[in-house]
Design a protein around this motif. Structure first.
Motif, mmCIF file in Angstrom:
data_model
loop_
_atom_site.group_PDB
_atom_site.id
_atom_site.type_symbol
_atom_site.label_atom_id
_atom_site.label_comp_id
_atom_site.label_asym_id
_atom_site.label_seq_id
_atom_site.Cartn_x
_atom_site.Cartn_y
_atom_site.Cartn_z
ATOM 1 N N VAL A 10 0.741 -1.059 -0.011
ATOM 2 C CA VAL A 10 0.089 -0.097 0.049
ATOM 3 C C VAL A 10 0.830 1.157 -0.101
ATOM 4 O O VAL A 10 1.865 1.038 0.434
ATOM 5 C CB VAL A 10 -1.094 -0.147 1.238
ATOM 6 C CG1 VAL A 10 -2.079 -1.205 1.443
ATOM 7 C CG2 VAL A 10 -0.245 -0.056 2.584
ATOM 8 N N ARG A 11 0.406 2.364 -0.457
ATOM 9 C CA ARG A 11 1.187 3.762 -0.511
ATOM 10 C C ARG A 11 0.407 4.433 0.396
ATOM 11 O O ARG A 11 -0.924 4.664 0.396
ATOM 12 C CB ARG A 11 0.998 4.185 -2.119
ATOM 13 C CG ARG A 11 1.657 5.310 -2.194
ATOM 14 C CD ARG A 11 1.829 5.835 -3.668
ATOM 15 N NE ARG A 11 2.782 5.352 -4.009
ATOM 16 C CZ ARG A 11 3.197 5.401 -5.351
ATOM 17 N NH1 ARG A 11 2.388 6.134 -6.236
ATOM 18 N NH2 ARG A 11 4.283 4.657 -5.651
ATOM 19 N N LEU A 12 1.258 5.211 1.389
ATOM 20 C CA LEU A 12 0.735 6.218 2.205
ATOM 21 C C LEU A 12 1.073 7.562 2.037
ATOM 22 O O LEU A 12 2.227 7.737 1.305
ATOM 23 C CB LEU A 12 1.363 5.710 3.603
ATOM 24 C CG LEU A 12 1.180 4.405 4.106
ATOM 25 C CD1 LEU A 12 2.063 4.304 5.582
ATOM 26 C CD2 LEU A 12 -0.314 4.165 4.403
ATOM 27 N N ARG A 13 0.040 8.268 1.868
ATOM 28 C CA ARG A 13 0.214 9.761 1.358
ATOM 29 C C ARG A 13 0.083 10.919 2.653
ATOM 30 O O ARG A 13 -0.812 10.512 3.462
ATOM 31 C CB ARG A 13 -0.623 10.010 0.105
ATOM 32 C CG ARG A 13 -0.618 11.578 -0.333
ATOM 33 C CD ARG A 13 -0.974 11.916 -1.754
ATOM 34 N NE ARG A 13 -0.784 11.168 -2.519
ATOM 35 C CZ ARG A 13 0.060 11.349 -3.348
ATOM 36 N NH1 ARG A 13 1.017 12.369 -3.213
ATOM 37 N NH2 ARG A 13 0.359 10.472 -4.261
ATOM 38 N N SER A 14 0.815 11.739 2.594
ATOM 39 C CA SER A 14 0.869 12.594 3.844
ATOM 40 C C SER A 14 -0.381 13.395 3.703
ATOM 41 O O SER A 14 -0.877 13.933 2.437
ATOM 42 C CB SER A 14 2.218 13.538 3.746
ATOM 43 O OG SER A 14 1.910 14.664 4.664
ATOM 44 N N THR A 15 -0.927 13.622 4.881
ATOM 45 C CA THR A 15 -2.252 14.497 5.122
ATOM 46 C C THR A 15 -1.965 16.016 5.062
ATOM 47 O O THR A 15 -2.666 16.824 5.055
ATOM 48 C CB THR A 15 -2.938 14.062 6.329
ATOM 49 O OG1 THR A 15 -2.147 14.106 7.335
ATOM 50 C CG2 THR A 15 -3.264 12.478 6.092
ATOM 51 N N ALA A 16 -0.654 16.364 5.103
ATOM 52 C CA ALA A 16 -0.070 17.826 5.232
ATOM 53 C C ALA A 16 -0.282 18.362 3.724
ATOM 54 O O ALA A 16 0.119 19.510 3.659
ATOM 55 C CB ALA A 16 1.204 17.856 5.917
ATOM 56 N N GLY A 17 -0.437 17.394 2.907
ATOM 57 C CA GLY A 17 -0.528 18.122 1.349
ATOM 58 C C GLY A 17 0.686 18.236 0.657
ATOM 59 O O GLY A 17 0.700 19.056 0.090
ATOM 60 N N VAL A 48 3.402 13.822 10.904
ATOM 61 C CA VAL A 48 1.849 13.957 10.599
ATOM 62 C C VAL A 48 1.351 12.606 10.065
ATOM 63 O O VAL A 48 1.980 11.651 10.180
ATOM 64 C CB VAL A 48 1.992 14.922 9.252
ATOM 65 C CG1 VAL A 48 2.388 16.110 9.537
ATOM 66 C CG2 VAL A 48 2.615 14.197 8.006
ATOM 67 N N ALA A 49 0.123 12.552 9.966
ATOM 68 C CA ALA A 49 -0.695 11.408 9.670
ATOM 69 C C ALA A 49 -0.490 11.081 8.195
ATOM 70 O O ALA A 49 -0.702 12.084 7.448
ATOM 71 C CB ALA A 49 -2.160 11.511 10.018
ATOM 72 N N PHE A 50 -0.183 9.869 7.939
ATOM 73 C CA PHE A 50 0.000 9.395 6.367
ATOM 74 C C PHE A 50 -1.325 8.403 6.293
ATOM 75 O O PHE A 50 -1.268 7.425 7.176
ATOM 76 C CB PHE A 50 1.130 8.444 6.230
ATOM 77 C CG PHE A 50 2.087 9.638 5.956
ATOM 78 C CD1 PHE A 50 2.822 9.840 4.585
ATOM 79 C CD2 PHE A 50 2.959 10.261 7.043
ATOM 80 C CE1 PHE A 50 3.923 10.565 4.423
ATOM 81 C CE2 PHE A 50 3.816 11.372 6.767
ATOM 82 C CZ PHE A 50 4.259 11.321 5.415
ATOM 83 N N ARG A 51 -2.095 8.606 5.152
ATOM 84 C CA ARG A 51 -3.271 7.763 4.909
ATOM 85 C C ARG A 51 -2.839 7.006 3.867
ATOM 86 O O ARG A 51 -2.506 7.442 2.817
ATOM 87 C CB ARG A 51 -4.539 8.671 4.863
ATOM 88 C CG ARG A 51 -5.663 7.996 4.821
ATOM 89 C CD ARG A 51 -7.049 8.916 4.819
ATOM 90 N NE ARG A 51 -6.944 9.950 5.817
ATOM 91 C CZ ARG A 51 -7.358 9.728 7.152
ATOM 92 N NH1 ARG A 51 -7.874 8.468 7.447
ATOM 93 N NH2 ARG A 51 -7.383 10.573 8.089
ATOM 94 N N GLU A 52 -3.597 5.876 3.961
ATOM 95 C CA GLU A 52 -3.456 4.716 2.713
ATOM 96 C C GLU A 52 -4.309 5.532 1.636
ATOM 97 O O GLU A 52 -5.404 5.884 1.878
ATOM 98 C CB GLU A 52 -4.238 3.494 3.043
ATOM 99 C CG GLU A 52 -4.337 2.404 1.878
ATOM 100 C CD GLU A 52 -4.678 1.218 2.418
ATOM 101 O OE1 GLU A 52 -5.169 0.578 1.441
ATOM 102 O OE2 GLU A 52 -4.841 1.037 3.644
ATOM 103 N N GLU A 53 -3.667 5.106 0.281
ATOM 104 C CA GLU A 53 -4.553 5.712 -0.821
ATOM 105 C C GLU A 53 -4.816 4.336 -1.514
ATOM 106 O O GLU A 53 -3.768 3.506 -1.570
ATOM 107 C CB GLU A 53 -3.682 6.685 -1.915
ATOM 108 C CG GLU A 53 -2.555 6.444 -2.249
ATOM 109 C CD GLU A 53 -1.749 7.577 -3.031
ATOM 110 O OE1 GLU A 53 -0.904 7.070 -3.839
ATOM 111 O OE2 GLU A 53 -2.144 8.690 -2.722
ATOM 112 N N ARG A 54 -5.813 4.410 -2.438
ATOM 113 C CA ARG A 54 -6.112 3.435 -3.179
ATOM 114 C C ARG A 54 -6.264 3.616 -4.810
ATOM 115 O O ARG A 54 -6.131 4.749 -5.071
ATOM 116 C CB ARG A 54 -7.452 2.633 -2.939
ATOM 117 C CG ARG A 54 -7.427 2.287 -1.465
ATOM 118 C CD ARG A 54 -8.604 1.473 -1.243
ATOM 119 N NE ARG A 54 -8.544 1.316 0.179
ATOM 120 C CZ ARG A 54 -9.503 0.535 0.849
ATOM 121 N NH1 ARG A 54 -10.333 -0.207 0.241
ATOM 122 N NH2 ARG A 54 -9.226 0.213 2.167
#
Length: 54
Positions: A10-17, A48-54
């Motif tokens: 899975v790829r995790l993308r930063s929520t900080a933009g 920062v929180a990193f959220r899984e992207e699909r």
């Protein structure tokens, strides 16, 4: 050797933009929802929180 479908990449993308990403594996049986991990963002200079992207 076949890859297990229970542990996909899975790829995790930063929520900080900032566009920073991490790549990891997750156990789909233990974490069926989207994965959220708190990791270091070098562009933002803080954790920062990193959220899984699909």
């Amino acid at each position: 050797m076949a890859r297990s479908t229970a542990r996909p990449v899975v790829r995790l993308r930063s929520t900080a933009g900032t566009g920073v990403t991490y790549v990891t594996r997750k156990n789909r049986l233990n974490d069926p929802d989207r994965l959220v991990l708190r990791k270091y963002d070098p562009v933002a200079g803080e954790h920062v929180a990193f959220r899984e992207e699909r």
